[in-house]
Design a protein around this motif. Structure first.
Motif, PDB file in Angstrom:
ATOM      1  N   VAL A  71       0.867  -1.177   0.000  1.00 12.69           N
ATOM      2  CA  VAL A  71       0.000   0.000   0.000  1.00 12.69           C
ATOM      3  C   VAL A  71       0.908   1.233   0.000  1.00 12.69           C
ATOM      4  O   VAL A  71       1.715   1.420   0.908  1.00 12.69           O
ATOM      5  CB  VAL A  71      -0.920   0.030   1.230  1.00 12.69           C
ATOM      6  CG1 VAL A  71      -1.837   1.250   1.191  1.00 12.69           C
ATOM      7  CG2 VAL A  71      -1.725  -1.260   1.327  1.00 12.69           C
ATOM      8  N   ASN A  72       0.773   2.055  -1.030  1.00 12.71           N
ATOM      9  CA  ASN A  72       1.664   3.204  -1.169  1.00 12.71           C
ATOM     10  C   ASN A  72       0.959   4.324  -1.921  1.00 12.71           C
ATOM     11  O   ASN A  72       0.529   4.140  -3.061  1.00 12.71           O
ATOM     12  CB  ASN A  72       2.937   2.805  -1.925  1.00 12.71           C
ATOM     13  CG  ASN A  72       3.990   3.899  -1.908  1.00 12.71           C
ATOM     14  OD1 ASN A  72       3.827   4.932  -1.266  1.00 12.71           O
ATOM     15  ND2 ASN A  72       5.068   3.689  -2.618  1.00 12.71           N
ATOM     16  N   GLY A  73       0.834   5.472  -1.262  1.00 10.80           N
ATOM     17  CA  GLY A  73       0.264   6.644  -1.917  1.00 10.80           C
ATOM     18  C   GLY A  73      -1.156   6.451  -2.408  1.00 10.80           C
ATOM     19  O   GLY A  73      -1.518   6.929  -3.485  1.00 10.80           O
ATOM     20  N   GLY A  74      -1.962   5.730  -1.647  1.00 10.07           N
ATOM     21  CA  GLY A  74      -3.344   5.523  -2.052  1.00 10.07           C
ATOM     22  C   GLY A  74      -3.527   4.435  -3.081  1.00 10.07           C
ATOM     23  O   GLY A  74      -4.632   4.239  -3.590  1.00 10.07           O
ATOM     24  N   GLU A  75      -2.472   3.711  -3.425  1.00  6.33           N
ATOM     25  CA  GLU A  75      -2.546   2.612  -4.379  1.00  6.33           C
ATOM     26  C   GLU A  75      -2.203   1.297  -3.691  1.00  6.33           C
ATOM     27  O   GLU A  75      -1.423   1.270  -2.735  1.00  6.33           O
ATOM     28  CB  GLU A  75      -1.586   2.843  -5.546  1.00  6.33           C
ATOM     29  CG  GLU A  75      -1.925   4.056  -6.402  1.00  6.33           C
ATOM     30  CD  GLU A  75      -3.249   3.891  -7.151  1.00  6.33           C
ATOM     31  OE1 GLU A  75      -3.605   2.739  -7.475  1.00  6.33           O
ATOM     32  OE2 GLU A  75      -3.933   4.910  -7.386  1.00  6.33           O
ATOM     33  N   VAL A  76      -2.804   0.235  -4.186  1.00  6.25           N
ATOM     34  CA  VAL A  76      -2.527  -1.106  -3.673  1.00  6.25           C
ATOM     35  C   VAL A  76      -2.109  -1.974  -4.846  1.00  6.25           C
ATOM     36  O   VAL A  76      -2.868  -2.142  -5.804  1.00  6.25           O
ATOM     37  CB  VAL A  76      -3.758  -1.717  -2.984  1.00  6.25           C
ATOM     38  CG1 VAL A  76      -3.476  -3.138  -2.530  1.00  6.25           C
ATOM     39  CG2 VAL A  76      -4.178  -0.859  -1.790  1.00  6.25           C
ATOM     40  N   GLU A  77      -0.893  -2.515  -4.778  1.00  5.82           N
ATOM     41  CA  GLU A  77      -0.360  -3.315  -5.869  1.00  5.82           C
ATOM     42  C   GLU A  77       0.210  -4.621  -5.332  1.00  5.82           C
ATOM     43  O   GLU A  77       0.736  -4.670  -4.220  1.00  5.82           O
ATOM     44  CB  GLU A  77       0.742  -2.550  -6.618  1.00  5.82           C
ATOM     45  CG  GLU A  77       0.288  -1.240  -7.250  1.00  5.82           C
ATOM     46  CD  GLU A  77      -0.701  -1.447  -8.388  1.00  5.82           C
ATOM     47  OE1 GLU A  77      -0.756  -2.584  -8.933  1.00  5.82           O
ATOM     48  OE2 GLU A  77      -1.413  -0.491  -8.720  1.00  5.82           O
ATOM     49  N   PRO A  78       0.119  -5.686  -6.130  1.00 10.72           N
ATOM     50  CA  PRO A  78       0.711  -6.963  -5.692  1.00 10.72           C
ATOM     51  C   PRO A  78       2.232  -6.894  -5.692  1.00 10.72           C
ATOM     52  O   PRO A  78       2.828  -6.187  -6.503  1.00 10.72           O
ATOM     53  CB  PRO A  78       0.192  -7.964  -6.725  1.00 10.72           C
ATOM     54  CG  PRO A  78      -0.112  -7.138  -7.938  1.00 10.72           C
ATOM     55  CD  PRO A  78      -0.581  -5.805  -7.422  1.00 10.72           C
ATOM     56  N   VAL A  79       2.851  -7.609  -4.787  1.00 10.28           N
ATOM     57  CA  VAL A  79       4.303  -7.690  -4.724  1.00 10.28           C
ATOM     58  C   VAL A  79       4.754  -8.840  -5.622  1.00 10.28           C
ATOM     59  O   VAL A  79       4.256  -9.955  -5.520  1.00 10.28           O
ATOM     60  CB  VAL A  79       4.792  -7.942  -3.284  1.00 10.28           C
ATOM     61  CG1 VAL A  79       6.299  -8.130  -3.244  1.00 10.28           C
ATOM     62  CG2 VAL A  79       4.392  -6.772  -2.390  1.00 10.28           C
ATOM     63  N   THR A  80       5.689  -8.551  -6.513  1.00  6.08           N
ATOM     64  CA  THR A  80       6.231  -9.571  -7.405  1.00  6.08           C
ATOM     65  C   THR A  80       7.748  -9.554  -7.319  1.00  6.08           C
ATOM     66  O   THR A  80       8.345  -8.657  -6.725  1.00  6.08           O
ATOM     67  CB  THR A  80       5.799  -9.322  -8.859  1.00  6.08           C
ATOM     68  OG1 THR A  80       6.344  -8.074  -9.313  1.00  6.08           O
ATOM     69  CG2 THR A  80       4.278  -9.280  -8.978  1.00  6.08           C
TER      70      THR A  80
END
Length: 239
Positions: A71-80
């Motif tokens: 979770v970073n700067g209002g975004e949620v992304e999968p870790v790869t």
């Protein structure tokens, strides 16, 4: 009075060979340190992975698999592998059907002796924390470590309220640790008698982490939900 002939002359040691010997020892020691680090690094990483996975399944009831997100700067992304974590790392837990059961995150705060590190599980269905797992502490044995063993204290986290405010920018109620036996609200934590500092550290750690994490995570829970996949069942063949 001594004469020059009576004086015992100490043999001198050439500085060059001594310096070269010390440099050789230092280089060998440095090489061994680096070699040991390289050899043990994957083992340590695997042990940490297993410990985190076991902790995730403990704090997210019903979870049998996990996926990591940042979770970073209002975004949620999968870790790869190609995209390492840059932000707040969270662990999404799924049941066997791939349904999102909760999200785990790390938290830490100063206890009596040192920082208390823990993992807590957030359940979106009840907007509450369903459990905690202490990862590291150095509290007084028999007192501060009761945050792990005291059943009444652990029960604080069966459904600790961490609902967001109406605007979604903060917690509706700050998580606070109160005197033993005085808990009145679902966002309060009953402290342990004799281990108040450690009890408050747990509350502070969760409060700080939840305030930072949840406003950016909750609006994007659909991404975590969509990432769930049913576990592959082994094929049964007739012989």
């Amino acid at each position: 009075m001594s004469t020059p002939e009576a004086e015992v002359m100490q043999p001198s040691t050439p500085a060059g060979p001594m310096i070269r010997t010390l440099m050789g020892i230092a280089m060998l020691s440095g090489f061994l340190v680096v070699l040991t680090y390289q050899l043990t690094k994957p083992i340590i990483a695997e042990n940490q992975r297993r410990a985190i996975e076991a902790a995730v399944f403990k704090v997210i009831p019903g979870a049998v698999s996990r996926k990591d997100f940042v979770v970073n700067g209002g975004e949620v992304e999968p870790v790869t592998v190609d995209k390492p974590a840059e932000g707040v790392l969270v662990y999404a837990g799924y049941d066997a059907e791939g349904t999102l059961k909760g999200v785990a995150a790390k938290a830490a705060a100063q206890g009596y002796a040192d920082l208390i590190h823990l993992l807590y599980g957030y359940d979106p269905a009840c907007e509450c924390i369903r459990g905690i797992k202490v990862l590291k502490l150095a509290e007084t044995p028999g007192l501060g470590d009761k945050i792990i063993t005291d059943a009444n204290f652990v029960a604080n986290f069966d459904a600790l309220d961490v609902r967001l405010s109406s605007d979604g920018r903060s917690l509706a109620n700050e998580i606070v640790t109160v005197k033993p036996g005085s808990k009145q609200n679902p966002w309060e934590i009953d402290a342990i008698s004799g281990a108040t500092i450690s009890s408050k550290a747990v509350g502070k750690a969760i409060n700080q982490s939840a305030k930072q994490l949840l406003p950016g995570l909750v609006p994007h829970l659909d991404k975590l939900t969509a990432a769930g996949e049913p576990l592959q069942q082994p094929e049964v063949t007739d012989e």
